[in-house]
Design a protein around this motif. Structure first.
Motif, PDB file in Angstrom:
ATOM      1  N   MET A  93       0.936  -1.352   0.010  1.00  0.00           N
ATOM      2  CA  MET A  93      -0.067  -0.102  -0.027  1.00  0.00           C
ATOM      3  C   MET A  93       0.938   1.206  -0.049  1.00  0.00           C
ATOM      4  O   MET A  93       2.146   1.344   0.448  1.00  0.00           O
ATOM      5  CB  MET A  93      -0.587   0.017   1.240  1.00  0.00           C
ATOM      6  N   VAL A  94       0.259   2.442  -0.464  1.00  0.00           N
ATOM      7  CA  VAL A  94       1.086   3.577  -0.804  1.00  0.00           C
ATOM      8  C   VAL A  94       0.168   4.762  -0.072  1.00  0.00           C
ATOM      9  O   VAL A  94      -1.064   4.842  -0.374  1.00  0.00           O
ATOM     10  CB  VAL A  94       1.376   3.722  -2.247  1.00  0.00           C
ATOM     11  N   THR A  95       0.840   5.448   0.764  1.00  0.00           N
ATOM     12  CA  THR A  95      -0.055   6.391   1.566  1.00  0.00           C
ATOM     13  C   THR A  95       0.588   7.697   2.045  1.00  0.00           C
ATOM     14  O   THR A  95       1.872   7.429   2.089  1.00  0.00           O
ATOM     15  CB  THR A  95      -0.658   5.647   2.983  1.00  0.00           C
ATOM     16  N   ALA A  96      -0.228   8.617   1.914  1.00  0.00           N
ATOM     17  CA  ALA A  96       0.378   9.881   2.557  1.00  0.00           C
ATOM     18  C   ALA A  96       0.174   9.994   3.900  1.00  0.00           C
ATOM     19  O   ALA A  96       0.689  10.921   4.427  1.00  0.00           O
ATOM     20  CB  ALA A  96       0.116  10.870   1.668  1.00  0.00           C
ATOM     21  N   LYS A  97      -0.632   9.223   4.629  1.00  0.00           N
ATOM     22  CA  LYS A  97      -1.230   9.281   5.750  1.00  0.00           C
ATOM     23  C   LYS A  97      -0.644   8.207   6.727  1.00  0.00           C
ATOM     24  O   LYS A  97      -1.055   6.995   6.788  1.00  0.00           O
ATOM     25  CB  LYS A  97      -2.830   9.003   5.739  1.00  0.00           C
ATOM     26  N   VAL A  98       0.250   8.701   7.740  1.00  0.00           N
ATOM     27  CA  VAL A  98       0.911   7.772   8.281  1.00  0.00           C
ATOM     28  C   VAL A  98       0.134   7.043   9.359  1.00  0.00           C
ATOM     29  O   VAL A  98       0.159   6.095   9.750  1.00  0.00           O
ATOM     30  CB  VAL A  98       2.309   8.472   9.303  1.00  0.00           C
ATOM     31  N   GLU A  99      -0.929   7.904   9.857  1.00  0.00           N
ATOM     32  CA  GLU A  99      -2.127   7.356  10.919  1.00  0.00           C
ATOM     33  C   GLU A  99      -2.662   6.168  10.277  1.00  0.00           C
ATOM     34  O   GLU A  99      -3.420   5.581  10.906  1.00  0.00           O
ATOM     35  CB  GLU A  99      -2.767   8.464  11.214  1.00  0.00           C
ATOM     36  N   GLU A 100      -2.800   5.889   8.942  1.00  0.00           N
ATOM     37  CA  GLU A 100      -3.387   4.866   8.230  1.00  0.00           C
ATOM     38  C   GLU A 100      -2.476   3.457   8.358  1.00  0.00           C
ATOM     39  O   GLU A 100      -3.174   2.501   8.196  1.00  0.00           O
ATOM     40  CB  GLU A 100      -3.695   5.288   6.713  1.00  0.00           C
ATOM     41  N   VAL A 101      -1.309   3.735   8.724  1.00  0.00           N
ATOM     42  CA  VAL A 101      -0.603   2.408   8.466  1.00  0.00           C
ATOM     43  C   VAL A 101      -0.918   1.269   9.370  1.00  0.00           C
ATOM     44  O   VAL A 101      -1.268   0.223   8.713  1.00  0.00           O
ATOM     45  CB  VAL A 101       0.926   2.756   8.907  1.00  0.00           C
ATOM     46  N   ASP A 102      -1.417   1.254  10.655  1.00  0.00           N
ATOM     47  CA  ASP A 102      -1.877   0.465  11.492  1.00  0.00           C
ATOM     48  C   ASP A 102      -3.156  -0.393  10.688  1.00  0.00           C
ATOM     49  O   ASP A 102      -3.205  -1.616  10.942  1.00  0.00           O
ATOM     50  CB  ASP A 102      -2.339   0.577  12.750  1.00  0.00           C
ATOM     51  N   ARG A 103      -4.135   0.240  10.371  1.00  0.00           N
ATOM     52  CA  ARG A 103      -5.007  -0.254   9.512  1.00  0.00           C
ATOM     53  C   ARG A 103      -4.913  -0.853   8.149  1.00  0.00           C
ATOM     54  O   ARG A 103      -5.342  -2.025   8.078  1.00  0.00           O
ATOM     55  CB  ARG A 103      -5.955   0.995   9.335  1.00  0.00           C
ATOM     56  N   LEU A 104      -3.977  -0.255   7.559  1.00  0.00           N
ATOM     57  CA  LEU A 104      -3.505  -1.028   6.158  1.00  0.00           C
ATOM     58  C   LEU A 104      -2.938  -2.448   6.380  1.00  0.00           C
ATOM     59  O   LEU A 104      -3.083  -3.074   5.665  1.00  0.00           O
ATOM     60  CB  LEU A 104      -2.442  -0.100   5.729  1.00  0.00           C
ATOM     61  N   LEU A 105      -2.126  -2.442   7.494  1.00  0.00           N
ATOM     62  CA  LEU A 105      -1.440  -3.816   7.696  1.00  0.00           C
ATOM     63  C   LEU A 105      -2.235  -4.621   8.598  1.00  0.00           C
ATOM     64  O   LEU A 105      -1.948  -5.856   8.795  1.00  0.00           O
ATOM     65  CB  LEU A 105      -0.018  -3.489   8.475  1.00  0.00           C
ATOM     66  N   GLY A 106      -3.236  -4.304   8.947  1.00  0.00           N
ATOM     67  CA  GLY A 106      -4.079  -4.904   9.820  1.00  0.00           C
ATOM     68  C   GLY A 106      -4.957  -6.173   9.242  1.00  0.00           C
ATOM     69  O   GLY A 106      -5.090  -6.406   8.142  1.00  0.00           O
ATOM     70  N   LEU A 107      -5.818  -6.949   9.895  1.00  0.00           N
ATOM     71  CA  LEU A 107      -6.397  -8.078   9.443  1.00  0.00           C
ATOM     72  C   LEU A 107      -7.418  -7.683   8.584  1.00  0.00           C
ATOM     73  O   LEU A 107      -7.931  -8.159   7.520  1.00  0.00           O
ATOM     74  CB  LEU A 107      -7.138  -8.910  10.349  1.00  0.00           C
TER      75      LEU A 107
END
Length: 232
Positions: free
Chosen positions: A81-95
């Motif tokens: 995933m490519v994101t400019a939102k660091v706060e989304e990282v946990d959600r992106l890598l989650g189940l």
């Protein structure tokens, strides 16, 4: 890289960036195809699932999170995933999403190539055919009192099975004749050492016939017997 080139989908609405990534990935030996619209990209994924998806978070038509979520309903294709939102990282890598990796904008195209290579190396290691180990080759089913070697079931008596099973559980441990007697004769009858030796001799013969003559049950002079697994 041997064999057919791995196919990477670049799902990115910044056309200039997508084309730059395409150039770098193809120079690294991959096939690369860009999509600037999320819905079009998802249609392509359903028609031909690639080896890797480089997926931007914010897309027209269908966003990256939804593409990842729906893709996971039918495929385990790796997703970065490519994101400019660091706060989304946990959600992106989650189940919930099931992404395999992420990269934050701005990034270097060389970093994307490095991430792709690392991910493929990891997958190649997982998918390497495993060489059967000694424990794989010899199967013991206690409930059925069966021993099989390389798929060949041995015709063991109850006493032979019990003797083998106790030694098999602790490879390398030396069992005295008395310990083996206590294991296989639950009624505590008195038997001679020669009786145990006779059982071992018959057990060895049956094991050897199934495993190229190797002595899986070894004698230890003055001490007893032990089980030694075959070398891998």
């Amino acid at each position: 890289m041997s064999g057919q080139k791995k196919l990477i989908y670049i799902v990115e609405d910044e056309v200039k960036l997508a084309r730059l990534l395409e150039d770098y990935l193809m120079a690294a030996g991959y096939q690369a195809q860009s999509f600037y619209d999320g819905a079009l990209a998802f249609d392509a994924i359903k028609q031909r699932t690639p080896d890797l998806i480089l997926l931007d978070l914010m897309l027209p038509g269908m966003d990256g999170i939804e593409i990842a979520r729906q893709t996971r309903t039918f495929s385990d294709v790796p997703i970065i995933m490519v994101t400019a939102k660091v706060e989304e990282v946990d959600r992106l890598l989650g189940l919930e999403i099931g992404a395999d990796d992420y990269v934050c904008k701005p990034f270097s195209p060389k970093e994307i190539v490095a991430r792709a290579k690392a991910l493929f190396r990891r997958l190649d290691m997982i998918n390497v055919p495993q060489v059967p180990t000694a424990k794989d080759m010899i199967m013991v089913d206690e409930s059925k009192m069966l021993v099989s070697i390389d798929g060949q079931t041995l015709d063991l008596t109850t006493l032979e099975f019990q003797m083998f099973h106790v030694m098999y559980q602790e490879p390398g441990r030396i069992y005295s004749r008395q310990q083996l007697m206590d294991t296989i004769y639950n009624d505590h009858r008195v038997v001679s050492d020669r009786t145990i030796d006779s059982h071992v001799k018959k057990l060895r013969k049956k094991l050897s016939s199934a495993y190229d003559g190797d002595h899986l049950i070894q004698s230890v002079y003055g001490a007893g017997y032990k089980y030694e697994p075959p070398a891998n």
